[in-house]
Design a protein around this motif. Structure first.
Motif, PDB file in Angstrom:
ATOM      1  N   LYS A 143       0.855  -1.186   0.000  1.00  0.00           N
ATOM      2  CA  LYS A 143       0.000   0.000   0.000  1.00  0.00           C
ATOM      3  C   LYS A 143       0.894   1.240   0.000  1.00  0.00           C
ATOM      4  O   LYS A 143       1.960   1.234   0.646  1.00  0.00           O
ATOM      5  CB  LYS A 143      -0.908   0.016   1.237  1.00  0.00           C
ATOM      6  CG  LYS A 143      -2.024  -1.008   1.200  1.00  0.00           C
ATOM      7  CD  LYS A 143      -2.766  -1.068   2.528  1.00  0.00           C
ATOM      8  CE  LYS A 143      -3.375   0.244   2.927  1.00  0.00           C
ATOM      9  NZ  LYS A 143      -4.160   0.117   4.180  1.00  0.00           N
ATOM     10  N   PRO A 144       0.503   2.299  -0.719  1.00  0.00           N
ATOM     11  CA  PRO A 144       1.355   3.492  -0.808  1.00  0.00           C
ATOM     12  C   PRO A 144       1.609   4.104   0.568  1.00  0.00           C
ATOM     13  O   PRO A 144       0.703   4.202   1.403  1.00  0.00           O
ATOM     14  CB  PRO A 144       0.550   4.437  -1.705  1.00  0.00           C
ATOM     15  CG  PRO A 144      -0.411   3.570  -2.430  1.00  0.00           C
ATOM     16  CD  PRO A 144      -0.729   2.436  -1.533  1.00  0.00           C
ATOM     17  N   LEU A 145       2.864   4.492   0.788  1.00  0.00           N
ATOM     18  CA  LEU A 145       3.251   5.184   2.018  1.00  0.00           C
ATOM     19  C   LEU A 145       3.340   6.684   1.744  1.00  0.00           C
ATOM     20  O   LEU A 145       3.710   7.110   0.651  1.00  0.00           O
ATOM     21  CB  LEU A 145       4.598   4.663   2.520  1.00  0.00           C
ATOM     22  CG  LEU A 145       4.590   3.228   3.047  1.00  0.00           C
ATOM     23  CD1 LEU A 145       6.008   2.699   3.158  1.00  0.00           C
ATOM     24  CD2 LEU A 145       3.898   3.158   4.399  1.00  0.00           C
ATOM     25  N   ASN A 146       3.028   7.473   2.753  1.00  0.00           N
ATOM     26  CA  ASN A 146       3.046   8.928   2.625  1.00  0.00           C
ATOM     27  C   ASN A 146       4.160   9.483   3.484  1.00  0.00           C
ATOM     28  O   ASN A 146       4.149   9.339   4.714  1.00  0.00           O
ATOM     29  CB  ASN A 146       1.692   9.506   3.047  1.00  0.00           C
ATOM     30  CG  ASN A 146       1.548  10.962   2.655  1.00  0.00           C
ATOM     31  OD1 ASN A 146       2.526  11.709   2.627  1.00  0.00           O
ATOM     32  ND2 ASN A 146       0.317  11.371   2.358  1.00  0.00           N
ATOM     33  N   TYR A 147       5.118  10.112   2.826  1.00  0.00           N
ATOM     34  CA  TYR A 147       6.265  10.674   3.557  1.00  0.00           C
ATOM     35  C   TYR A 147       5.807  11.699   4.578  1.00  0.00           C
ATOM     36  O   TYR A 147       6.380  11.810   5.671  1.00  0.00           O
ATOM     37  CB  TYR A 147       7.239  11.298   2.558  1.00  0.00           C
ATOM     38  CG  TYR A 147       8.368  12.068   3.200  1.00  0.00           C
ATOM     39  CD1 TYR A 147       9.491  11.422   3.684  1.00  0.00           C
ATOM     40  CD2 TYR A 147       8.301  13.457   3.341  1.00  0.00           C
ATOM     41  CE1 TYR A 147      10.523  12.123   4.292  1.00  0.00           C
ATOM     42  CE2 TYR A 147       9.320  14.168   3.941  1.00  0.00           C
ATOM     43  CZ  TYR A 147      10.430  13.506   4.417  1.00  0.00           C
ATOM     44  OH  TYR A 147      11.445  14.204   5.007  1.00  0.00           O
ATOM     45  N   GLU A 148       4.796  12.490   4.208  1.00  0.00           N
ATOM     46  CA  GLU A 148       4.344  13.556   5.095  1.00  0.00           C
ATOM     47  C   GLU A 148       3.669  13.013   6.350  1.00  0.00           C
ATOM     48  O   GLU A 148       3.589  13.696   7.363  1.00  0.00           O
ATOM     49  CB  GLU A 148       3.367  14.478   4.346  1.00  0.00           C
ATOM     50  CG  GLU A 148       4.028  15.379   3.313  1.00  0.00           C
ATOM     51  CD  GLU A 148       4.538  14.619   2.109  1.00  0.00           C
ATOM     52  OE1 GLU A 148       5.590  15.008   1.556  1.00  0.00           O
ATOM     53  OE2 GLU A 148       3.898  13.624   1.721  1.00  0.00           O
ATOM     54  N   GLU A 149       3.205  11.759   6.287  1.00  0.00           N
ATOM     55  CA  GLU A 149       2.588  11.145   7.458  1.00  0.00           C
ATOM     56  C   GLU A 149       3.581  10.319   8.258  1.00  0.00           C
ATOM     57  O   GLU A 149       3.549  10.311   9.492  1.00  0.00           O
ATOM     58  CB  GLU A 149       1.421  10.254   7.016  1.00  0.00           C
ATOM     59  CG  GLU A 149       0.263  11.013   6.393  1.00  0.00           C
ATOM     60  CD  GLU A 149      -0.834  10.074   5.937  1.00  0.00           C
ATOM     61  OE1 GLU A 149      -0.668   8.848   6.089  1.00  0.00           O
ATOM     62  OE2 GLU A 149      -1.851  10.567   5.414  1.00  0.00           O
ATOM     63  N   ASN A 150       4.458   9.583   7.577  1.00  0.00           N
ATOM     64  CA  ASN A 150       5.451   8.741   8.259  1.00  0.00           C
ATOM     65  C   ASN A 150       6.775   8.816   7.512  1.00  0.00           C
ATOM     66  O   ASN A 150       6.868   8.370   6.371  1.00  0.00           O
ATOM     67  CB  ASN A 150       4.980   7.278   8.307  1.00  0.00           C
ATOM     68  CG  ASN A 150       3.836   7.053   9.271  1.00  0.00           C
ATOM     69  OD1 ASN A 150       3.978   7.296  10.455  1.00  0.00           O
ATOM     70  ND2 ASN A 150       2.694   6.611   8.753  1.00  0.00           N
ATOM     71  N   HIS A 151       7.790   9.405   8.163  1.00  0.00           N
ATOM     72  CA  HIS A 151       9.123   9.447   7.560  1.00  0.00           C
ATOM     73  C   HIS A 151       9.777   8.066   7.602  1.00  0.00           C
ATOM     74  O   HIS A 151      10.567   7.731   6.723  1.00  0.00           O
ATOM     75  CB  HIS A 151      10.019  10.452   8.288  1.00  0.00           C
ATOM     76  CG  HIS A 151       9.604  11.879   8.066  1.00  0.00           C
ATOM     77  ND1 HIS A 151       8.430  12.224   7.461  1.00  0.00           N
ATOM     78  CD2 HIS A 151      10.224  13.046   8.369  1.00  0.00           C
ATOM     79  CE1 HIS A 151       8.318  13.535   7.395  1.00  0.00           C
ATOM     80  NE2 HIS A 151       9.403  14.066   7.943  1.00  0.00           N
TER      81      HIS A 151
END
Length: 514
Positions: free
Chosen positions: A303-311
């Motif tokens: 599933k796509p990860l979001n840098y702005e949510e989790n570094h």
């Protein structure tokens, strides 16, 4: 001198005659000298008459021919050569005593000659090489296999009483096996069976007759014992911690391979690894599987990860085998090797985000054209603001609004009429496109909630009614209002013509409260 019987003399009374001697035996493989005297056969009739002796049976006139003969006059019985008991254990001869003129001096005498056994046969194992298997996790006293030997000598004698022993074990130390001296059952006598150290043992087995006495005959055989693998070695990670990186918004990609060590037999269920994500994957971003060829753990992002949510994210990975670890079976406490994986999410220059996908504004029905209201707001995930974004209207069913390209503000282009929307509801949806300076875009929905005003009078459903007297005394009159219920029923009904004549004949009453 013995008297000869004349033909006129009375016939011998056989019932009173006695044969001698008792049946005899001879030693197997006798060295002679030959012919070897066995015994003398005598008939009582020989006391009074001249008697001649003869024999028949196997060993005389049957195979083996001419092994025995008897002296015609004396009754002395001889053997002409050595005999093998394992070929002939007894000879059932028939002895005859007769006079010169052919009369039987006595009844034929059964004369069994038993061949006495000599320990001349070595015991022989049933197999030249025995092959057995035993699990490495075997307990003390586990049966490995059974060796067996046969001896052609006479059964139930010391010549066939066999005793088994182990002459040699290779590798020699420590001694791991024993054999039951009477049954030939091989068992384990040590806990030190470890396939990963030694996977095969060779035993030289010995069997000896005469109950194992030093003068007994013996032979040997080889016993090969293969130590079967058990899951006595848990899989272990080569490191306690691993690192991986992944670009945000990417998925269905492999990000890390995790090798493990397992000393058990390769390509068996004791060796094949099962990986599990124990912690850190509560939202289901990751999946780990086993490469069947290399036995490595393959970690993937699903599933796509979001840098702005989790570094970064930290995962705890566990590994075990397809079958339980033998110590787990004994203690019933699972043993699992663990390692930490730190996944760093790489930032990507993303397009604008339309989040939430639907945004709501409220405008009163019948508002004048030119009214300005806040519109849809997208944002740049890197800057967390809307600077530099442009907006366009993709779909406006009634062309009721326009949108400012820079600010996203909306302007009422026409008077909004809630009652003409189809399907009729309070929300008017406009599709908006947000575009950044690089041309990347996202779409969202601007849901315009049109607040109802009381701009529609109630309407009678019937334009013309008929009352037939005397059967009909009344008729129902109904009305509707296109506005929301708050601006609708209950309605007030009245007669348009209020002349005394009309009021005398007609009245209007509420039927159901509306």
């Amino acid at each position: 001198m013995l008297k000869k019987r004349h033909t006129k003399e009375t016939v011998l009374r056989r019932a009173k005659r006695r044969w001698a001697p008792i049946p005899c035996s001879m030693q197997e493989n006798s060295l002679g000298p030959f012919p070897l005297f066995l015994q003398q056969v005598q008939s009582d009739a020989a006391q009074n008459y001249t008697v001649f002796y003869s024999i028949s049976g196997r060993g005389v006139d049957q195979e083996p021919l001419n092994l025995f003969f008897i002296e015609r006059d004396t009754g002395n019985l001889y053997c002409t050569r050595p005999v093998d008991r394992e070929e002939y254990d007894v000879f059932d001869l028939i002895a005859y005593a007769s006079t010169a003129d052919g009369y039987s001096a006595d009844l034929p005498l059964p004369l069994p000659i038993k061949v006495e056994d000599e320990n001349d046969n070595h015991p022989i194992f049933t197999e030249t090489i025995y092959n057995f298997e035993v699990p490495e996790s075997s307990r003390l006293g586990t049966t490995v296999g059974v060796v067996c030997a046969t001896d052609r000598d006479e059964p139930d004698t010391m010549h066939t009483r066999l005793k088994y022993s182990i002459l040699e074990q290779n590798p020699k130390s420590p001694g791991l096996f024993s054999v039951h001296p009477s049954t030939g059952v091989i068992t384990t006598v040590s806990h030190y069976l470890d396939r990963e150290v030694i996977d095969k043992y060779t035993l030289i087995m010995k069997v000896q007759d005469m109950d194992g006495q030093f003068f007994g005959l013996s032979s040997t055989s080889t016993c090969i014992i293969t130590v079967k693998d058990s899951n006595d070695n848990a899989p272990t990670f080569r490191q306690n911690a691993y690192e991986a990186t992944v670009d945000e918004n990417t998925y269905n990609v492999e990000i890390l391979r995790i090798p493990i060590e397992d000393k058990d037999s390769i390509n068996t269920e004791n060796w094949r690894a099962n990986f599990t994500i124990l912690k850190g994957n509560e939202n289901g971003y990751f999946k780990i599987s086993t490469d069947k060829a290399t036995n490595e753990g393959v970690l993937c992002v699903v599933k796509p990860l979001n840098y702005e949510e989790n570094h970064q994210m930290i995962l705890e990975i566990g590994v075990n085998n397809e079958v339980p670890f033998i110590r787990d079976i004994a203690t019933r406490v699972p043993t699992m090797n663990r390692a930490l994986v730190t996944v760093r999410v790489k930032d990507q220059d993303e397009g604008p985000e339309c989040n939430p996908p639907a945004q709501y504004v409220r405008i009163k029905e019948n508002s004048a054209a030119g009214l300005k209201v806040n519109g849809y707001k997208a944002y740049d995930p890197e800057t967390k603001n809307s600077n530099g974004l442009r907006y366009k209207k993709l779909h406006d069913p009634k062309e009721w609004i326009s949108i400012d390209e820079i600010s996203g503000l909306i302007t009422v282009s026409k008077v909004l009429d809630r009652e003409v929307m189809a399907p009729r509801n309070d929300v008017y949806n406009v599709t908006v496109l947000a575009i950044d300076q690089d041309g990347r875009s996202c779409t969202g929905t601007l849901a315009v909630n049109i607040e109802d005003v009381n701009d529609n009078p109630p309407q009678l459903l019937q334009d013309y009614l008929v009352v037939c007297k005397p059967k009909m005394t009344y008729v129902d009159i109904s009305a509707i209002d296109l506005d929301e219920p708050v601006h609708g029923a209950p309605f007030h009904f009245s007669l348009a013509n209020t002349s005394p004549e009309v009021n005398r004949i007609w009245t209007i009453n509420k039927v159901n409260g509306i």
